[in-house]
Design an enzyme around this catalytic site. Structure first.
Site, mmCIF file in Angstrom:
data_model
loop_
_atom_site.group_PDB
_atom_site.id
_atom_site.type_symbol
_atom_site.label_atom_id
_atom_site.label_comp_id
_atom_site.label_asym_id
_atom_site.label_seq_id
_atom_site.Cartn_x
_atom_site.Cartn_y
_atom_site.Cartn_z
ATOM 1 C CD GLU A 22 -1.747 2.332 1.399
ATOM 2 O OE1 GLU A 22 -2.063 3.154 0.518
ATOM 3 O OE2 GLU A 22 -1.138 2.642 2.409
ATOM 4 N N PRO A 23 1.173 1.792 -1.176
ATOM 5 C CG PRO A 23 1.257 2.404 -3.410
ATOM 6 C CD PRO A 23 0.692 1.372 -2.470
ATOM 7 N NE ARG A 25 2.074 11.044 4.671
ATOM 8 C CZ ARG A 25 1.620 12.260 4.377
ATOM 9 N NH1 ARG A 25 0.360 12.429 4.094
ATOM 10 N NH2 ARG A 25 2.419 13.299 4.361
ATOM 11 N NE ARG A 62 -2.267 11.169 7.560
ATOM 12 C CZ ARG A 62 -1.055 11.697 7.614
ATOM 13 N NH1 ARG A 62 -0.839 12.950 7.255
ATOM 14 N NH2 ARG A 62 -0.027 10.973 8.017
ATOM 15 C CE1 TYR A 66 -1.964 9.630 10.826
ATOM 16 C CE2 TYR A 66 -3.930 8.440 11.500
ATOM 17 C CZ TYR A 66 -3.141 8.976 10.509
ATOM 18 O OH TYR A 66 -3.539 8.886 9.200
ATOM 19 C CB CYS A 93 -16.562 24.460 18.015
ATOM 20 S SG CYS A 93 -16.855 25.984 17.130
ATOM 21 C CE1 TYR A 122 -3.991 6.230 2.805
ATOM 22 C CE2 TYR A 122 -2.188 7.356 3.906
ATOM 23 C CZ TYR A 122 -2.680 6.265 3.225
ATOM 24 O OH TYR A 122 -1.864 5.213 2.955
#
Length: 170
Positions: A22-23, A25, A62, A66, A93, A122
């Site tokens: 799964e390449p 990024r 994202r 994380y 908010c 993503y």
């Protein structure tokens, strides 16, 4: 090597293992830039200056999930020197709706255009309708040419599965 794996697989009557790559990024991460329009600016003396934008965790979850780190510039002030450090907040908010905690930018003003780099892997696939915000458009740009590839989600599209409830007495 593949031939050897096939022979061993046949000999022991074991299925050939699948290899998934799964390449993500590695291919598109650096290519993506998310553009935001600056809303309000709020200075909390001795703490930080917040800049709110017209996106956030709905189009880029994202940082909240994380602690992904991003860099940004003011696209409409690229030739200006950095003025001070800002924190970039989303529009949901929520305490976790922070795109960037510390970034040096020229003097930020309402309606400036903030470009956040490396959001391409993503961003759209993880976009969501939190707080009933619509998903943004996606535009491809190459050699000065642009093409809309995903149009902005309408409110009607976002709510298409909602059922209306009619209260009946009696």
């Amino acid at each position: 090597l593949i031939k050897e794996v096939k022979e061993l697989s046949d000999r022991y009557n074991y299925p050939i293992p699948e290899i998934w790559i799964e390449p993500g990024r590695a291919i598109v991460g650096e290519a993506g830039i998310t553009l935001y329009t600056v809303g309000s600016i709020k200075d909390v003396p001795g703490i930080r200056t917040y800049v709110s934008v017209d996106g956030g965790m709905t189009d880029n979850i994202r940082p909240a999930l994380y602690q992904a780190k991003y860099e940004a510039v003011l696209a409409n002030k690229m030739k200006e020197q950095s003025h001070q450090e800002y924190a970039i907040a989303g529009k949901c908010c929520e305490s976790g709706d922070m795109l960037i905690w510390e970034t040096d930018l020229p003097k930020v003003e309402h309606k400036d255009l903030l470009a956040v780099f490396s959001t391409g892997a993503y961003g759209y696939s993880m976009a969501n309708n939190y707080n009933r915000f619509q998903k943004p458009a996606v535009v491809f740009v190459e050699n000065g040419n642009h093409q809309l590839v995903v149009r902005r989600e309408s409110y009607q599209e976002m709510t298409r599965l909602d059922l209306s409830y009619l209260h009946r007495e009696g």
